[in-house]
Design a protein around this motif. Structure first.
Motif, PDB file in Angstrom:
ATOM      1  N   TRP A 170      -2.007   0.947 -10.022  1.00  0.00           N
ATOM      2  CA  TRP A 170      -3.621   1.123 -10.435  1.00  0.00           C
ATOM      3  C   TRP A 170      -3.690   1.441 -11.840  1.00  0.00           C
ATOM      4  O   TRP A 170      -4.746   0.908 -12.507  1.00  0.00           O
ATOM      5  CB  TRP A 170      -3.818   2.614  -9.419  1.00  0.00           C
ATOM      6  CG  TRP A 170      -4.052   2.269  -8.531  1.00  0.00           C
ATOM      7  CD1 TRP A 170      -4.595   1.332  -7.633  1.00  0.00           C
ATOM      8  CD2 TRP A 170      -3.701   3.361  -7.258  1.00  0.00           C
ATOM      9  NE1 TRP A 170      -4.719   1.527  -6.228  1.00  0.00           N
ATOM     10  CE2 TRP A 170      -4.053   2.868  -5.748  1.00  0.00           C
ATOM     11  CE3 TRP A 170      -2.913   4.580  -7.158  1.00  0.00           C
ATOM     12  CZ2 TRP A 170      -3.929   3.348  -4.636  1.00  0.00           C
ATOM     13  CZ3 TRP A 170      -2.601   5.029  -5.937  1.00  0.00           C
ATOM     14  CH2 TRP A 170      -2.867   4.562  -4.856  1.00  0.00           C
ATOM     15  N   ARG A 171      -2.493   1.792 -12.590  1.00  0.00           N
ATOM     16  CA  ARG A 171      -2.809   1.840 -14.137  1.00  0.00           C
ATOM     17  C   ARG A 171      -3.038   0.338 -14.541  1.00  0.00           C
ATOM     18  O   ARG A 171      -3.789   0.022 -15.449  1.00  0.00           O
ATOM     19  CB  ARG A 171      -1.656   2.303 -14.758  1.00  0.00           C
ATOM     20  CG  ARG A 171      -1.615   3.935 -14.431  1.00  0.00           C
ATOM     21  CD  ARG A 171      -0.437   4.407 -15.062  1.00  0.00           C
ATOM     22  NE  ARG A 171      -0.083   5.823 -14.711  1.00  0.00           N
ATOM     23  CZ  ARG A 171       0.979   6.373 -14.162  1.00  0.00           C
ATOM     24  NH1 ARG A 171       1.799   5.295 -13.785  1.00  0.00           N
ATOM     25  NH2 ARG A 171       0.985   7.272 -13.899  1.00  0.00           N
TER      26      ARG A 171
ATOM     27  N   SER B 141      -8.955   8.850 -11.263  1.00  0.00           N
ATOM     28  CA  SER B 141      -9.261   7.862 -10.379  1.00  0.00           C
ATOM     29  C   SER B 141      -7.962   7.869  -9.507  1.00  0.00           C
ATOM     30  O   SER B 141      -7.767   8.126  -8.069  1.00  0.00           O
ATOM     31  CB  SER B 141      -9.727   6.633 -10.856  1.00  0.00           C
ATOM     32  OG  SER B 141     -11.022   6.968 -11.413  1.00  0.00           O
ATOM     33  N   ILE B 142      -6.788   7.695 -10.393  1.00  0.00           N
ATOM     34  CA  ILE B 142      -5.565   7.500  -9.550  1.00  0.00           C
ATOM     35  C   ILE B 142      -5.092   8.662  -8.690  1.00  0.00           C
ATOM     36  O   ILE B 142      -4.730   8.583  -7.641  1.00  0.00           O
ATOM     37  CB  ILE B 142      -4.472   7.055 -10.586  1.00  0.00           C
ATOM     38  CG1 ILE B 142      -4.788   5.634 -11.290  1.00  0.00           C
ATOM     39  CG2 ILE B 142      -2.906   7.268 -10.113  1.00  0.00           C
ATOM     40  CD1 ILE B 142      -4.001   5.292 -12.263  1.00  0.00           C
ATOM     41  N   ASP B 143      -5.216   9.988  -9.315  1.00  0.00           N
ATOM     42  CA  ASP B 143      -5.094  11.108  -8.402  1.00  0.00           C
ATOM     43  C   ASP B 143      -5.805  11.221  -7.451  1.00  0.00           C
ATOM     44  O   ASP B 143      -5.271  11.536  -6.095  1.00  0.00           O
ATOM     45  CB  ASP B 143      -5.270  12.102  -9.416  1.00  0.00           C
ATOM     46  CG  ASP B 143      -4.347  12.606 -10.480  1.00  0.00           C
ATOM     47  OD1 ASP B 143      -3.275  11.952 -10.445  1.00  0.00           O
ATOM     48  OD2 ASP B 143      -4.499  13.289 -11.478  1.00  0.00           O
ATOM     49  N   PHE B 144      -7.234  10.872  -7.489  1.00  0.00           N
ATOM     50  CA  PHE B 144      -7.861  10.648  -6.182  1.00  0.00           C
ATOM     51  C   PHE B 144      -7.378   9.776  -5.253  1.00  0.00           C
ATOM     52  O   PHE B 144      -7.540  10.062  -4.039  1.00  0.00           O
ATOM     53  CB  PHE B 144      -9.186  10.659  -6.489  1.00  0.00           C
ATOM     54  CG  PHE B 144     -10.199  10.194  -5.417  1.00  0.00           C
ATOM     55  CD1 PHE B 144     -10.875  11.556  -4.879  1.00  0.00           C
ATOM     56  CD2 PHE B 144     -10.607   9.012  -4.930  1.00  0.00           C
ATOM     57  CE1 PHE B 144     -11.579  11.380  -3.745  1.00  0.00           C
ATOM     58  CE2 PHE B 144     -11.648   8.821  -3.970  1.00  0.00           C
ATOM     59  CZ  PHE B 144     -12.157   9.803  -3.537  1.00  0.00           C
TER      60      PHE B 144
ATOM     61  N   GLU C  26       5.052   6.374  -4.618  1.00  0.00           N
ATOM     62  CA  GLU C  26       3.786   6.890  -5.084  1.00  0.00           C
ATOM     63  C   GLU C  26       3.724   6.293  -6.687  1.00  0.00           C
ATOM     64  O   GLU C  26       2.792   6.041  -7.185  1.00  0.00           O
ATOM     65  CB  GLU C  26       3.927   8.228  -5.178  1.00  0.00           C
ATOM     66  CG  GLU C  26       2.598   9.073  -6.043  1.00  0.00           C
ATOM     67  CD  GLU C  26       2.405  10.602  -5.706  1.00  0.00           C
ATOM     68  OE1 GLU C  26       2.121  11.168  -6.674  1.00  0.00           O
ATOM     69  OE2 GLU C  26       3.049  11.262  -4.864  1.00  0.00           O
ATOM     70  N   GLU C  27       4.968   6.313  -7.335  1.00  0.00           N
ATOM     71  CA  GLU C  27       5.025   5.745  -8.595  1.00  0.00           C
ATOM     72  C   GLU C  27       4.680   4.589  -8.841  1.00  0.00           C
ATOM     73  O   GLU C  27       3.979   4.040  -9.751  1.00  0.00           O
ATOM     74  CB  GLU C  27       6.213   6.199  -9.198  1.00  0.00           C
ATOM     75  CG  GLU C  27       6.450   5.721 -10.611  1.00  0.00           C
ATOM     76  CD  GLU C  27       5.333   6.452 -11.544  1.00  0.00           C
ATOM     77  OE1 GLU C  27       4.752   5.628 -12.311  1.00  0.00           O
ATOM     78  OE2 GLU C  27       4.863   7.361 -11.319  1.00  0.00           O
ATOM     79  N   GLU C  28       5.300   3.649  -7.746  1.00  0.00           N
ATOM     80  CA  GLU C  28       4.760   2.083  -7.740  1.00  0.00           C
ATOM     81  C   GLU C  28       3.130   1.906  -7.547  1.00  0.00           C
ATOM     82  O   GLU C  28       2.578   1.222  -8.338  1.00  0.00           O
ATOM     83  CB  GLU C  28       5.508   1.446  -6.562  1.00  0.00           C
ATOM     84  CG  GLU C  28       6.936   1.355  -7.017  1.00  0.00           C
ATOM     85  CD  GLU C  28       7.735   0.747  -5.799  1.00  0.00           C
ATOM     86  OE1 GLU C  28       9.034   0.087  -5.953  1.00  0.00           O
ATOM     87  OE2 GLU C  28       7.061   0.989  -4.492  1.00  0.00           O
TER      88      GLU C  28
ATOM     89  N   GLU D 272       0.862  -1.104  -0.025  1.00  0.00           N
ATOM     90  CA  GLU D 272      -0.100   0.096  -0.015  1.00  0.00           C
ATOM     91  C   GLU D 272       1.032   1.391  -0.100  1.00  0.00           C
ATOM     92  O   GLU D 272       2.092   1.352   0.558  1.00  0.00           O
ATOM     93  CB  GLU D 272      -0.801   0.040   1.198  1.00  0.00           C
ATOM     94  CG  GLU D 272      -2.282  -0.739   1.008  1.00  0.00           C
ATOM     95  CD  GLU D 272      -3.213   0.194   0.232  1.00  0.00           C
ATOM     96  OE1 GLU D 272      -2.547   1.106  -0.528  1.00  0.00           O
ATOM     97  OE2 GLU D 272      -4.377  -0.106  -0.052  1.00  0.00           O
ATOM     98  N   LEU D 273       0.241   2.443  -0.333  1.00  0.00           N
ATOM     99  CA  LEU D 273       0.836   3.566  -0.638  1.00  0.00           C
ATOM    100  C   LEU D 273       0.494   4.279   1.072  1.00  0.00           C
ATOM    101  O   LEU D 273      -0.629   4.223   1.357  1.00  0.00           O
ATOM    102  CB  LEU D 273       0.127   4.505  -1.480  1.00  0.00           C
ATOM    103  CG  LEU D 273       0.687   5.892  -1.581  1.00  0.00           C
ATOM    104  CD1 LEU D 273       2.166   6.023  -1.956  1.00  0.00           C
ATOM    105  CD2 LEU D 273      -0.004   6.658  -2.684  1.00  0.00           C
ATOM    106  N   ASN D 274       1.635   4.896   1.598  1.00  0.00           N
ATOM    107  CA  ASN D 274       1.601   5.552   2.789  1.00  0.00           C
ATOM    108  C   ASN D 274       0.851   4.803   3.806  1.00  0.00           C
ATOM    109  O   ASN D 274      -0.344   4.816   4.200  1.00  0.00           O
ATOM    110  CB  ASN D 274       0.655   6.940   2.588  1.00  0.00           C
ATOM    111  CG  ASN D 274       0.786   7.753   3.761  1.00  0.00           C
ATOM    112  OD1 ASN D 274       1.528   7.513   4.909  1.00  0.00           O
ATOM    113  ND2 ASN D 274      -0.103   8.788   3.918  1.00  0.00           N
TER     114      ASN D 274
END
Length: 275
Positions: free
Chosen positions: A221-222, A230-233, A214-216, A149-151
């Motif tokens: 998600w892509r 959606s990814i920005d959200f 973040e890039e991973e 997961e991110l963060n």
């Protein structure tokens, strides 16, 4: 009382249907896929076909209905459903007296139509569903004993989808809920790392947390088919979680007379899907 449950096979709708049937209500379950509904909904629920994006498809479904559980959009991942506000007028015109609406934090035309419909109404506004664990983390927990997961410090007051349904059922069957807007949370705020530990405790299995850059996260998600908006959200939610989503409220206990269930309890209930 005949109650129409829309989105009856969804994450919350299936719990609403099950709980209403257990309490002896006459339930009409609306779905776009009756075949699938028959495999997951309890005996005793009348299954009818209809599409909330095509109000004319609900003409038969709303006949003789006194109360309705209404979803504004699907609560299932990547499902295409946005309710047409004209459904509200159709329900009121058919004699529906009470409506309970499952909504997000941002109200729109459906909620506006409900407020002006003349029906008794209650809005149910849950924060993040505990059920998201199954879709987001389930495959990697089962296959590798890992969550990526991110963060890991992002915080959430996740709520049990069964508790969301229970509040909706109380509002459908009981009095004193008209004009209420219920924000629903679980009983604790957990970071993503803490949430993984809670799930591990609930299912009795070691789970390792791996923090993504973040890039991973964006690339993953892509690959899952999400668009850039959606990814920005998703990234924003990881680093700027709204205060409402990370604040424990007593609403579930106030409505139900019992505490909201914890994530560890949710995980224990779903061990067969995660271990």
């Amino acid at each position: 009382m005949t109650i129409l449950v829309t989105g009856a096979t969804g994450t919350v709708g299936k719990h609403v249907t099950e709980q209403l049937v257990r309490r002896g209500a006459s339930v009409r379950a609306l779905t776009r896929n009756p075949g699938r509904a028959r495999t997951i909904l309890p005996e005793g629920a009348e299954i009818v076909a209809g599409d909330l994006m095509r109000p004319e498809s609900l003409r038969e479904a709303v006949k003789g209905v006194e109360a309705m559980f209404l979803i504004v959009s699907s609560d299932e991942p990547q499902a295409d459903l946005n309710t047409d506000p004209r459904v509200v007028a159709m329900a009121a015109g058919a004699g529906v007296k009470r409506v309970v609406v499952l909504v997000g934090f941002e109200e729109g035309p459906v909620e506006e139509a409900v407020r002006g419909s003349g029906m008794e109404w209650t809005l149910v506004k849950p924060v993040e569903f505990m059920a998201n664990v199954l879709a987001d983390w389930g495959p990697s927990i089962r296959g590798e004993g890992v969550v990526r997961e991110l963060n890991g410090e992002a915080r959430s007051a996740r709520v049990h989808e069964g508790d969301i349904a229970a509040v909706a059922v109380e509002a459908l069957l009981g009095d004193g809920h008209h004009g209420k807007s219920y924000v629903l949370t679980g009983p604790e705020v957990l970071t993503r790392r803490e949430a993984v530990r809670a799930v591990a405790a609930g299912i009795g299995k070691d789970i390792r947390f791996i923090e993504l850059t973040e890039e991973e996260a964006r690339q993953r998600w892509r690959e899952q088919g999400y668009d850039e908006e959606s990814i920005d959200f998703f990234v924003q939610m990881a680093f700027q979680t709204p205060e409402a989503g990370r604040t424990v409220l007593p609403t579930v206990e106030q409505v139900l007379g019992r505490p909201a269930r914890t994530l560890a309890e949710w995980a224990a209930e779903h061990k067969h899907l995660l271990a």
